[in-house]
Design a protein around this motif. Structure first.
Motif, mmCIF file in Angstrom:
data_model
loop_
_atom_site.group_PDB
_atom_site.id
_atom_site.type_symbol
_atom_site.label_atom_id
_atom_site.label_comp_id
_atom_site.label_asym_id
_atom_site.label_seq_id
_atom_site.Cartn_x
_atom_site.Cartn_y
_atom_site.Cartn_z
ATOM 1 N N GLN A 127 0.821 -1.206 0.000
ATOM 2 C CA GLN A 127 0.000 0.000 0.000
ATOM 3 C C GLN A 127 0.855 1.257 0.000
ATOM 4 N N PRO A 137 4.824 3.721 -3.926
ATOM 5 C CA PRO A 137 4.182 4.555 -4.960
ATOM 6 C C PRO A 137 3.847 3.723 -6.197
ATOM 7 N N LYS A 138 2.701 3.980 -6.810
ATOM 8 C CA LYS A 138 2.347 3.365 -8.088
ATOM 9 C C LYS A 138 3.164 4.064 -9.174
ATOM 10 N N HIS A 193 2.795 -2.896 -7.960
ATOM 11 C CA HIS A 193 2.652 -1.440 -8.039
ATOM 12 C C HIS A 193 3.248 -0.857 -9.319
ATOM 13 N N ASN A 225 2.444 6.361 -0.364
ATOM 14 C CA ASN A 225 0.989 6.387 -0.243
ATOM 15 C C ASN A 225 0.618 6.187 1.231
ATOM 16 N N LYS A 282 -1.772 7.304 3.103
ATOM 17 C CA LYS A 282 -3.181 7.077 3.427
ATOM 18 C C LYS A 282 -3.526 5.612 3.273
ATOM 19 N N GLU A 327 -5.635 2.364 2.538
ATOM 20 C CA GLU A 327 -6.740 2.088 1.618
ATOM 21 C C GLU A 327 -7.848 1.332 2.353
#
Length: 993
Positions: free
Chosen positions: A574, A577-578, A965, A989, A991, A993
């Protein structure tokens, strides 16, 4: 040095702020520095002198603009002198700076680059390096820069420095060209220059003679083999076997040959006569041998296919008639039972048999059995082979004309057959001629010829071809003008060289120079291994001994993933980074400056703008197997289709890919996460299989891996830090152990693994011996559940519970008798004199080792037993091997995800194309592993703040091979993000999910 190396546009400038380590190393003022500074009166000049001195140490030259000095440097030096750093603004007089420069030179022994004696010294040093190595312009730049910094030679401006290197490179080329053009005879020179003449009629698409020689064989079809022989004949009009090339480094010759191979013919035609001839000399010298290798491989594949089809056809026929055989065998078995029935000794056997079976039925049964059952003297599939005689006969004249066969004592029989064929051809070999050499033919052929004397000529030719192919592979017969089929034993260190280098090489290998000391050392080591194994045996669950004294190896129990591990991995994914693959490659290049590793084929400076963008686009398209169309954009100069083709042809090569890969490996092994995963001392090898839909000389069939098609194996090595450090293309699925040692010895990285793990199919006793001789620990996984053999030296020793299963005796006497030759083999391998794969083949005959091979095999049994003893008694060791092998398999899964285009099939036809594309895939895979590792460090820091267990044990269970990712498909934009140019990272990221 790193500061200067990455700032090749200009010397004398800071690139960002120095680290704390660099401040301490270059800007700390020592006692001598303080004493000099005390003689200066004004605070501004004191601080200016200190900054001038520290900057020279750090940059290699005097700084041109004091205002560009980072504030951290000014504060660090001002604090040492107890001076206000703002005083530096008053250090502005040129005369003062000139005086300080002279003072520094006089007191610290710095020398100007422009001094005549210094320039001569550097010229000679760099000229020797450029002449005798294959280092590129950039590598020479770095080496000269390092030498200047190490020897306190003040760097000039970047333009002067670059021009100096360019002049040396040009001078090197002139010297090299002069040497090369003097090598061929006058007749050879004429033949070489004719290669640039136009062809009246286009031959296989060629316009000039050179094009005919430059086109490799595509496959092993009759058309290509015919073309290959014509190509070989053209090469053989030039007598390279008489050329004296010893004074020219082979690496330099190969670079020139590769340049000639890839450069357009019209460009070579426009060159000066000297350069033109020199390039042709290098090309013919290198590629004549390659042409021979390709031709032998093609005819071997062609004939082996015929042999295989004949055997398969006979096998099918025998299966088809199996019921007939069963009936006939049943009839004959009943008859035998009647004969063996001893209840009535006076019985008339013949009458009893005929009462039950008619005479005709018995005759049919006997005939059926004779027809279907083969004994050891009976030929296999010869009748089928004779039907293909025309295919064999077709290439006999070319084989006799182009292959200059030499032989060892083991190839004598095959050579005598070919001498008879050569003497007789085109007339047929008679039955009487066969009888004169009958003893050297295999029994199956002798049996058939005696039965069918009218087929003598056909049988002799087919048998000769069969023996020739086998002998070439074993190096019983060899060809000097070849790379793969020469005699490896000829390339061992000769006696004179061995005598000179023996003590040094034996010391480097850490081996005993004396056979008796070796015997004592082996005995002691093996005894210690038995003792340690017996101490661990009561608590070990890795093996057990059954009643029949068989050692049964247990399977390792699977470690199931814990709930907290799943939660940890989920949160880790999670946070990452994508990112698109293109952006990932751009970011890695920003951090490591990878693209400077790719120099032009001619090693000249390029005028292309945004070459790095073109290179990254090529690497992405090659690694994803999608071709250039999806990544090309005609509106952007750096991404135009034609430019990508040009860049791929002139910049992407094995040497440039390897150089870029080493940068990633060096950067990755310094990361803290990498050190948790491993220390780089362990590695594993494995092969990843690729189907090749287009017919290729280097692909082979294997139903297990390729179904009804053909394919190749990319044999690669993976360190315990997950990074791949070497790869090689292998035809089909040849036994991995043949290539294991070669790949391990030839790997170019800075990693120094001492222990190599491999799967069960990847080892033999001889491989154990060769690895042991070279000081490596060979640790294959033991998969067989029973029948494992243990060996001993001391027949009187009592090994407790292992005593009964360790009765196999190692022949130490044989090792002692051959110890000097064994040392010479090890020394030759260590010095890189001999190819390990071909040497391994030459130490075996028909699957059995030669006398020297047997000695190395016996030596290997010691190391094999030591490994087995530890494996069966130490679960941690066994699991370590399995975990390392799993790293390799997981890396293969990542490679397959990247290589998604064209259904993951490899459409390259030529070996070089396969090798370059798959090594480009390896480079991109390593770039992903590096990027993941960098970001995982940041992820683990964040997770620790969130309360997760981020201990080394937990991190060790994570992998940088995750790729959920990363987007590999569809989006290919190549624009740098300015915010990442200074080594910054993308935001996580955070935050949930």
């Amino acid at each position: 040095m790193e500061n200067a190396k990455h700032n090749k546009k200009s010397f004398g400038l800071f690139l960002g702020e120095p680290s704390s380590e660099q401040l301490n190393q270059f800007f700390y003022l020592h006692e001598k520095d303080i004493k000099l500074i005390e003689n200066i009166r004004r605070p501004a000049t004191k601080l200016g002198f200190a900054v001038y001195l520290g900057s020279l140490r750090f940059l290699g030259t005097f700084i041109s603009d004091i205002a560009s000095v980072p504030e951290i440097v000014l504060n660090y030096m001002a604090e040492q002198l107890n001076i206000n750093p703002r005083e530096i603004v008053n250090y502005n007089r040129k005369q003062t700076r000139y005086q300080h420069a002279k003072l520094i030179k006089d007191n610290y022994n710095y020398k100007d680059f422009y001094q005549p004696e210094i320039e001569d010294y550097l010229t000679n040093w760099l000229l020797n390096r450029a002449l005798y190595t294959t280092e590129s312009f950039d590598m020479l730049f770095d080496m000269l820069l390092k030498k200047c910094l190490d020897e306190k030679i003040i760097l000039p401006g970047i333009t002067v420095f670059s021009r100096f290197i360019t002049s040396i490179v040009d001078k090197t080329e002139d010297i090299l060209y002069q040497k090369l053009i003097l090598i061929p005879s006058e007749e050879d020179t004429i033949q070489l220059l004719r290669l640039l003449e136009l062809i009246e009629e286009r031959d296989y698409g060629a316009t000039i003679n050179l094009d005919i020689l430059r086109k490799p064989l595509m496959d092993d079809s009759r058309k290509e083999i015919t073309r290959g022989f014509e190509r070989l004949k053209k090469f053989q009009t030039i007598s390279t076997e008489n050329w004296k090339m010893e004074s020219i480094p082979e690496g330099r010759i190969k670079l020139l040959a590769d340049y000639t191979f890839k450069t357009k013919a019209h460009l070579i035609q426009r060159m000066s006569e000297q350069k033109k001839l020199a390039l042709l000399v290098a090309f013919v010298y290198v590629y004549k041998r390659k042409a021979m290798d390709e031709q032998i491989l093609a005819i071997s594949n062609f004939f082996e296919t015929i042999f295989r089809h004949a055997k398969n056809k006979e096998s099918k026929e025998r299966l088809r008639t199996l019921k007939d055989l069963d009936r006939a065998a049943l009839t004959l078995s009943d008859i035998v039972e009647l004969i063996m029935d001893s209840s009535d000794e006076t019985k008339n056997f013949r009458q009893s048999i005929l009462e039950k079976y008619p005479e005709e039925s018995i005759s049919d049964a006997l005939s059926q059995v004779k027809q279907l059952v083969r004994n050891e003297h009976e030929p296999i599939a010869i009748a089928e082979l004779l039907k293909s005689y025309r295919k064999f006969k077709r290439f006999i004249p070319e084989i006799l004309e182009t292959l200059s066969l030499e032989h060892t004592q083991y190839g004598d029989d095959s050579i005598r057959i070919w001498e008879m064929i050569k003497t007789r051809y085109p007339k047929p070999v008679t039955y009487n001629m066969f009888l004169s050499l009958e003893g050297i033919f295999p029994k199956k052929w002798s049996y058939y010829i005696h039965k069918n004397p009218e087929q003598s000529n056909k049988c002799v030719i087919i048998a000769g071809i069969e023996l020739l192919i086998k002998s070439l592979k074993r190096h019983d017969i060899y060809i000097s003008q070849s790379n793969l089929y020469k005699n490896p034993m000829d390339f061992l260190l000769n006696e004179q060289t061995w005598e000179k280098q023996r003590s040094v090489l034996v010391e480097q290998l850490n081996l005993s120079g004396s056979a008796e000391k070796m015997r004592a050392s082996l005995t002691r080591d093996l005894e210690l291994s038995y003792t340690e194994a017996l101490n661990r045996w009561p608590l070990s669950k890795m093996a057990r001994i059954e009643d029949n004294n068989q050692l049964i190896i247990s399977r390792l129990q699977k470690n199931y993933e814990r709930k907290e591990d799943k939660e940890f991995k989920l949160r880790m994914l999670q946070l990452l980074p994508k990112i698109d693959l293109a952006d990932l490659l751009l970011e890695v290049n920003q951090r490591l400056n990878l693209m400077v590793s790719f120099n032009h084929l001619s090693d000249k400076e390029t005028r292309m703008k945004n070459l790095d963008i073109s290179l990254l686009a090529v690497l992405l398209s090659e690694s994803c197997n999608i071709g250039f169309s999806p990544v090309s954009k005609e509106g952007i100069e750096s991404l135009k289709y034609d430019r990508l083709v040009y860049v791929n042809h002139h910049y992407v090569r094995m040497d440039t890919l390897s150089t870029a890969n080493q940068k990633i490996i060096d950067a990755h092994r310094k990361l803290s996460t990498s050190l948790v995963w491993g220390n780089g001392h362990m590695a594993s090898d494995n092969g990843i299989r690729y189907i090749t839909p287009q017919r290729s000389l280097y692909s082979k069939s294997n139903p297990k891996y390729f179904g009804h098609g053909r394919g190749i194996t990319f044999y690669n090595f993976v360190s315990d830090q997950y990074i791949g450090f070497h790869g090689m293309v292998v035809s089909g699925t040849l036994r991995d152990s043949l290539y294991l040692l070669e790949g391990f010895l030839n790997q170019p990285s800075a990693l120094t693994p001492k222990q190599i793990m491999t799967d069960t199919a990847g080892y033999s006793d001889m491989i154990f011996g060769l690895f042991g001789l070279l000081g490596f620990q060979f640790s294959p996984r033991i998969a067989n559940t029973k029948g494992t053999k243990l060996w001993r030296i001391d027949t009187e020793a009592n090994y407790g519970e292992l005593n009964e299963i360790s009765q196999n005796k190692i022949n130490v006497e044989l090792i002692c008798r051959h110890w000097e030759d064994i040392l010479r083999v090890a020394g030759s391998l260590k010095s890189g004199r001999v190819n390990a794969t071909e040497l391994t083949k030459s130490l075996q005959r028909n699957g059995q080792p030669t006398s020297l091979g047997k000695a190395i095999t016996e030596y290997g049994k010691v190391y094999k037993t030591k490994h087995q003893l530890r494996y069966i008694s130490d679960e941690i060791y066994a699991r370590q091997i399995l975990e390392q092998l799993n790293k390799g398999e997981a890396r293969h899964a990542l490679c397959r995800s990247i290589f998604y285009g064209r259904k993951g099939k490899l459409y390259q036809t030529y070996y070089d194309g396969m090798e370059e594309q798959l090594n480009a895939l390896g480079l991109v895979t390593n770039a992903i592993i590096y990027w993941n590792s960098v970001y995982l460090e940041k992820v683990f820091e964040q997770m620790a703040r969130e309360g997760y267990d981020c201990s080394e044990e937990m991190i060790r269970r994570q992998s940088p091979l995750i790729h959920e990712h990363i987007n590999f498909v569809g989006k290919y934009t190549f624009r740098y993000e300015e915010g990442l140019s200074e080594g910054e990272l993308r935001p996580l990221n955070i935050k949930k999910e």
